[in-house]
Design a protein around this motif. Sequence first.
Motif, PDB file in Angstrom:
ATOM      1  N   UNK A  65      -7.351  11.694  -7.629  1.00 56.63           N
ATOM      2  CA  UNK A  65      -6.050  11.664  -8.308  1.00 56.63           C
ATOM      3  C   UNK A  65      -5.633  10.220  -8.604  1.00 56.63           C
ATOM      4  N   UNK A  66      -4.682  10.071  -9.468  1.00 57.52           N
ATOM      5  CA  UNK A  66      -4.201   8.754  -9.904  1.00 57.52           C
ATOM      6  C   UNK A  66      -5.332   7.902 -10.448  1.00 57.52           C
ATOM      7  N   UNK A 100       0.827  -1.211   0.000  1.00 54.88           N
ATOM      8  CA  UNK A 100       0.000   0.000   0.000  1.00 54.88           C
ATOM      9  C   UNK A 100       0.863   1.263   0.000  1.00 54.88           C
ATOM     10  N   UNK A 159      -6.658  -1.030  -0.401  1.00 59.81           N
ATOM     11  CA  UNK A 159      -6.769   0.429  -0.345  1.00 59.81           C
ATOM     12  C   UNK A 159      -6.709   0.988  -1.755  1.00 59.81           C
ATOM     13  N   UNK A 160      -7.367   2.132  -1.959  1.00 62.05           N
ATOM     14  CA  UNK A 160      -7.305   2.775  -3.270  1.00 62.05           C
ATOM     15  C   UNK A 160      -7.511   4.270  -3.150  1.00 62.05           C
ATOM     16  N   UNK A 161      -7.024   4.998  -4.150  1.00 62.26           N
ATOM     17  CA  UNK A 161      -7.178   6.445  -4.155  1.00 62.26           C
ATOM     18  C   UNK A 161      -8.623   6.847  -4.373  1.00 62.26           C
ATOM     19  N   UNK A 212     -10.633   0.276   1.642  1.00 62.44           N
ATOM     20  CA  UNK A 212     -10.466   1.537   2.361  1.00 62.44           C
ATOM     21  C   UNK A 212     -10.082   2.633   1.370  1.00 62.44           C
ATOM     22  N   UNK A 213     -10.568   3.842   1.646  1.00 59.12           N
ATOM     23  CA  UNK A 213     -10.147   5.010   0.874  1.00 59.12           C
ATOM     24  C   UNK A 213     -10.259   6.216   1.793  1.00 59.12           C
ATOM     25  N   UNK A 214      -9.950   7.400   1.265  1.00 49.35           N
ATOM     26  CA  UNK A 214      -9.963   8.563   2.155  1.00 49.35           C
ATOM     27  C   UNK A 214     -11.287   9.305   2.070  1.00 49.35           C
ATOM     28  N   UNK A 261       0.206   2.427  -5.132  1.00 48.82           N
ATOM     29  CA  UNK A 261      -1.136   2.989  -5.324  1.00 48.82           C
ATOM     30  C   UNK A 261      -1.215   3.892  -6.554  1.00 48.82           C
ATOM     31  N   UNK A 262      -0.049   4.261  -7.096  1.00 46.61           N
ATOM     32  CA  UNK A 262      -0.040   5.024  -8.342  1.00 46.61           C
ATOM     33  C   UNK A 262      -0.493   4.180  -9.510  1.00 46.61           C
TER      34      UNK A 262
END
Lengths: 53, 223
Positions: free
Chosen positions: B125-126, B93, B120-122, B189-191, B98-99
């Motif tokens: 962006x990206x 991660x 997890x992932x963005x 999960x992400x932000x 993650x890019x």
Amino acid sequence: MYGWIWRHLPGNAWVRALLSIVLVLAVVYVLFQYVFPWAEPLLPFNDVTVDGQ
Amino acid sequence: MRLLVRTFSELCITAGALVVLFVAYLLYWTGVQADSASAAQIDTLQRAWTDTPVAAAPAPARVRTPYVTGKGIAVMYVPRLGRDWKWPVLEGTGPDVLKQGLGHYTRTAGLGDTGNFAVAGHRRTHGDPFKDFPRLRRGDAIVLTDGTTWFTYRIDRGPYRTVPGDTAVVDPVPRKSGFDGPGRYLTLTTCDPEWGSSHRLIVWAHLDATRPVTDGRPQALDS
């Protein structure tokens, strides 16, 4: 600053304009390739994990 | 004095141009790079899968080669996020992983195994893989393939909002997920908020069905 660069470029106005464009492109390339990828993790929108890695 | 003012204004213009360029980099360029990087990762995976004969796979005690950080392990499909939504899941991660796609938490279970396969992932962006994360609902399918098997997970709970330090959400039996015993689980999960990092959004799912790739795509992908 920019005036100083312009005065120090060789050649006539056309050559200088061409050189300026090349310089700008080189700067943008360095920014996109090296500076921005380095700066990005310092900003908050890429923290998507829960363990802070 | 004039020189001073001129130099100062030039510096301001430069700073402004720098900010605009950085925004362009984040909004546009990271997406372009993520698109080609994730396509290349999927390509690599699919090539590796076609090179190894599938017939050898259905042995029940199949030993999986250990995941290698930065290397692809599966392809994920989430119909709710779009018919064409397809991202590679890579091991690790870190930012570099993650890019190029979604990242599997190294210390969590393997795909389809007992435990918690956490990814997890963005959000932005990206390539914005998890932009529409809040649209995920209970019952939605999360489909993954590792080249030999299709794994269909169903979302049980989410999106659940928590704080960044809440590592219990990727536990083998996540607290607050509603799961009451060991099982084959999946966590995304992400932000949250979209452009911030003050919180995290979580969804939990359980393994609902598996089928060998030789039997064709699971129905969940076409419904």
